[in-house]
Design an enzyme around this catalytic site. Sequence first.
Site, PDB file in Angstrom:
ATOM      1  N   ASP A 222     -10.536  -2.852  -5.455  1.00  0.00           N
ATOM      2  CA  ASP A 222      -9.570  -1.905  -4.913  1.00  0.00           C
ATOM      3  C   ASP A 222      -9.845  -0.516  -5.482  1.00  0.00           C
ATOM      4  O   ASP A 222      -9.539  -0.244  -6.641  1.00  0.00           O
ATOM      5  CB  ASP A 222      -8.145  -2.353  -5.257  1.00  0.00           C
ATOM      6  CG  ASP A 222      -7.085  -1.576  -4.502  1.00  0.00           C
ATOM      7  OD1 ASP A 222      -7.378  -0.476  -4.012  1.00  0.00           O
ATOM      8  OD2 ASP A 222      -5.941  -2.076  -4.409  1.00  0.00           O
TER       9      ASP A 222
ATOM     10  N   CYS B 175       0.838  -1.203   0.000  1.00  0.00           N
ATOM     11  CA  CYS B 175       0.000   0.000   0.000  1.00  0.00           C
ATOM     12  C   CYS B 175       0.875   1.257   0.000  1.00  0.00           C
ATOM     13  O   CYS B 175       1.510   1.579  -1.000  1.00  0.00           O
ATOM     14  CB  CYS B 175      -0.945  -0.041   1.196  1.00  0.00           C
ATOM     15  SG  CYS B 175      -2.167   1.292   1.221  1.00  0.00           S
TER      16      CYS B 175
ATOM     17  N   HIS C 196      -8.418  -4.464  -1.324  1.00  0.00           N
ATOM     18  CA  HIS C 196      -7.206  -3.726  -0.979  1.00  0.00           C
ATOM     19  C   HIS C 196      -6.731  -4.128   0.421  1.00  0.00           C
ATOM     20  O   HIS C 196      -7.515  -4.182   1.360  1.00  0.00           O
ATOM     21  CB  HIS C 196      -7.477  -2.223  -1.015  1.00  0.00           C
ATOM     22  CG  HIS C 196      -6.263  -1.387  -0.738  1.00  0.00           C
ATOM     23  ND1 HIS C 196      -5.411  -0.983  -1.729  1.00  0.00           N
ATOM     24  CD2 HIS C 196      -5.756  -0.907   0.422  1.00  0.00           C
ATOM     25  CE1 HIS C 196      -4.419  -0.273  -1.191  1.00  0.00           C
ATOM     26  NE2 HIS C 196      -4.611  -0.222   0.116  1.00  0.00           N
TER      27      HIS C 196
END
Length: 245
Positions: A179, A133, A211
Amino acid sequence: MTSHAPAQCCTIGVKHEGTPTGKMETVEETETYIARPSSPHPSVAILIIPDVIGHRFENAQLIADQFAANGYLTYMPDVFFGDPIALNRPGDFDFPGWIKNHGVDRTEPLIKKFVKHLRETVGAKRVGAVGYCFGGKYVVRELAAKGVDVGYTAHPSFVDAEELKGIKGPLSIAAAETDSIFPPEKRHESEAILKEVGQPYQMNLYSGVEHGFAVRGDMKKKEVKFGKEQAFYQAVQWFDTYLKE
């Protein structure tokens, strides 16, 4: 931009089972989780740049341990200077304000310091970077700057198109089917850029996951467990192919 800025989904997830086996040490005046392999690959190291939950998150530590179990000396520093975000944070948390305090100007010098440490102090001839991320942006930036040799990122955020166009080493990406930060249009844009760049690349899309699945996914769900484990194997195979000499 080839992926959007971090959002609430970056802090939601499930704590995984297991006991980390690495050690917390102070490196470059920074608390760092270090996982050392029993049979290390010579002159190779991996730097993990974690998601916003930070280096003390046991899920991330377990991943570092897994890289070590596959022969890679692995460092994961506190890139948030003692200010990570708690897992499943309160809804009223000022996420945009937090992001402003952890921009490139503050984060990147620390990462470059650790890359230099791995090369000059530890003696690694080749360095791989792993970014989850938030960390994905810095994997790309270090590949562009030739700071690291090989990169891997899962569900990246905040990556600019120009940053991706600049990479000078192999890059592997693990993407989630659902996502909002790295949606289909951004994946397709990234694929087009990577094809033009000409460096070795890989992008795997995992169904039934969201995600954060590679670090914070619910392992009780079959699809998530499969995706999380395969995304890790993807990283190891990538480094085995492109990082080891």
